[in-house]
Design a protein around this motif. Structure first.
Motif, mmCIF file in Angstrom:
data_model
loop_
_atom_site.group_PDB
_atom_site.id
_atom_site.type_symbol
_atom_site.label_atom_id
_atom_site.label_comp_id
_atom_site.label_asym_id
_atom_site.label_seq_id
_atom_site.Cartn_x
_atom_site.Cartn_y
_atom_site.Cartn_z
ATOM 1 N N GLY A 12 0.787 -1.226 0.000
ATOM 2 C CA GLY A 12 0.000 0.000 0.000
ATOM 3 C C GLY A 12 0.818 1.274 0.000
ATOM 4 N N GLY A 13 2.103 1.188 0.366
ATOM 5 C CA GLY A 13 2.914 2.385 0.492
ATOM 6 C C GLY A 13 3.108 3.143 -0.806
ATOM 7 N N ILE A 212 -1.833 -4.821 3.985
ATOM 8 C CA ILE A 212 -2.140 -6.239 3.773
ATOM 9 C C ILE A 212 -2.201 -7.020 5.077
ATOM 10 C CG2 ILE A 212 -1.198 -6.257 1.445
ATOM 11 C CD1 ILE A 212 1.324 -7.525 2.551
ATOM 12 N N GLY A 213 -2.035 -6.356 6.206
ATOM 13 C CA GLY A 213 -2.146 -7.039 7.494
ATOM 14 C C GLY A 213 -1.091 -8.103 7.700
ATOM 15 N N GLY A 241 -6.002 -3.570 7.915
ATOM 16 C CA GLY A 241 -5.907 -3.263 6.492
ATOM 17 C C GLY A 241 -6.968 -3.989 5.687
ATOM 18 N N ASN A 242 -6.562 -4.528 4.547
ATOM 19 C CA ASN A 242 -7.497 -5.226 3.663
ATOM 20 C C ASN A 242 -7.599 -6.723 3.966
ATOM 21 O OD1 ASN A 242 -8.010 -2.851 2.127
ATOM 22 N ND2 ASN A 242 -6.050 -3.143 1.082
ATOM 23 N N THR A 264 -8.903 1.927 7.160
ATOM 24 C CA THR A 264 -9.536 3.155 7.631
ATOM 25 C C THR A 264 -8.937 4.372 6.934
ATOM 26 O OG1 THR A 264 -9.872 4.597 9.555
ATOM 27 C CG2 THR A 264 -7.901 3.240 9.565
ATOM 28 N N GLU A 265 -9.791 5.359 6.687
ATOM 29 C CA GLU A 265 -9.332 6.628 6.131
ATOM 30 C C GLU A 265 -8.892 7.588 7.236
ATOM 31 O OE1 GLU A 265 -8.869 7.431 2.998
ATOM 32 O OE2 GLU A 265 -9.523 5.444 2.334
ATOM 33 N N GLN A 266 -9.064 7.171 8.493
ATOM 34 C CA GLN A 266 -8.727 8.037 9.626
ATOM 35 C C GLN A 266 -7.371 7.692 10.236
ATOM 36 O OE1 GLN A 266 -12.692 7.195 11.563
ATOM 37 N NE2 GLN A 266 -12.629 9.406 11.922
ATOM 38 N N MET A 267 -6.508 7.105 9.439
ATOM 39 C CA MET A 267 -5.201 6.694 9.953
ATOM 40 C C MET A 267 -4.420 7.843 10.598
ATOM 41 S SD MET A 267 -3.611 3.887 10.326
ATOM 42 C CE MET A 267 -1.974 3.285 10.785
#
Length: 367
Positions: A12-13, A212-213, A241-242, A264-267
């Protein structure tokens, strides 16, 4: 300015860095298009590439490490890599994309698009200015075989490594890794807690394995939940994550006592609220923590570039490093929970990491 951002979902980075640049350029009034170039090819090629990476990292991280080291060995040979030649198949679709609009810049926080455009450049195609953004604290394999106009690297402390690998020094721009503006902005803890609907008087330990957890999250949560089982002033915030399977497993076991979340979008708010962060050493997530200024434990790196991220952060005094989530993890978290937000670790983060990397990169593009 017309800008095109090309990234991929192998971790994701890369996308997070791309989206940060996109948001900032759009905030400044520029036109920006961002996409995964493999979606242009059709046949779900983008999903195949992303899923292959994710499954390998989640299920057989040592195999991913072996592939990474194989890349390090291959780069010693006087030949271009298989990655370069495989990506030449993307040239026709990329040519069509670039012919649709006159772009001033192509920004690439991922190696693969840089390989595509390098092939085009070497074979006489007209391409816009190419800006590559390194999202790990090392020169990853095959960066040196690309021919970008500018390489934004995470720190001037890495200049020697990139030059040694063959990237021209005059093309290096040590501005840092771009993260969303929210991470660097001043904040009031009471307001952050209110936005999240949480108690500002509680102490929070944020645990995440990236988008990706990955990173032995189950074990880390288990040992920390056991340590703070009787301490009702401390809660764990676990972001999976996902990884839905991981989320359901942890929610079933710890959902009543702790906070278990998916993506979450609130990271930025969760990072700001927590007292200590426990994360795998992804380039972006580590940078987000350092930009915010957090007591930080980096654990269980995915073999490869994350080993280099861990080494860079520990060497520069910006974190505590733990290879496996066991009693050592508990000890490090305990020590950090007792430290203040004015500790030496946070001072080192502010000294080494450029919190204005996003603004500086966009300033450079505007110039």
């Amino acid at each position: 300015m017309e800008a095109l951002i090309l990234s991929c979902g192998t971790g994701g980075g890369h996308n997070a860095a791309g989206y940060a640049v996109k948001e900032e350029l759009e905030r400044r009034g520029h036109n920006v298009k961002m996409l995964d170039p493999y979606t242009l090819k059709g046949n779900y090629i983008d999903r195949l590439i992303d899923n292959a990476y994710i499954k390998l990292v989640q299920r057989v991280p040592l195999a991913f490490g072996a592939v990474y080291e194989l890349g390090n060995l291959y780069r010693r040979l006087p030949f271009r890599s298989p990655v370069y030649f495989l990506n030449r198949r993307m040239v026709p679709v990329m040519e069509r994309l670039l012919s649709e609009k006159q772009y001033d810049y192509v920004v690439m926080p991922h190696l693969y698009p840089a390989e595509i455009l390098t092939y085009m450049k070497k074979h006489g195609y007209q391409v816009p200015k190419m800006l590559f953004i390194a999202t790990d604290y090392t020169c990853i394999p095959f960066t040196e075989e690309t021919e970008c106009d500018t390489y934004v690297i995470p720190s001037d402390k890495l200049t020697r490594e990139f030059v040694k690998r063959g990237v021209p020094k005059e093309r290096l721009l040590p501005l840092g890794i771009p993260v969303r503006r929210e991470f660097a902005q001043p904040y009031d803890r009471l307001e952050v807690a209110d936005r999240l609907g949480l108690d500002s008087k509680q102490h929070y330990i944020l645990i995440t394995g990236g988008s990706i957890g990955a990173g032995k999250l189950v074990r880390a949560v288990k040992v920390l939940a056991r340590r703070y089982h009787r301490d009702r002033t401390v809660k764990l915030i676990v972001i999976c994550g996902n990884n839905r399977r991981l989320y359901h497993k942890l929610y079933e076991q710890y959902g009543e006592r702790h906070i278990i979340l998916q993506r979450t979008e609130q990271m930025p708010d969760y990072v700001k609220l927590c007292d200590v962060m426990v994360i795998k050493p992804g380039g972006l997530s580590s940078t987000e923590a350092a930009v915010t200024g957090k007591r930080l434990v980096l654990m269980t790196p995915i073999p490869g570039c994350e080993n280099h991220n861990l080494h860079f952060f520990t060497k520069n005094g910006m974190c505590r490093g733990v290879l496996t989530p066991d009693i050592q993890l508990v000890k490090e978290v305990d020590r950090l929970m007792k430290q203040s937000d004015d500790c030496e670790m946070i001072h080192r983060q502010h000294a080494v990491i450029n919190a204005r990397a996003l603004e500086d990169i966009c300033d450079y593009m505007e110039q």
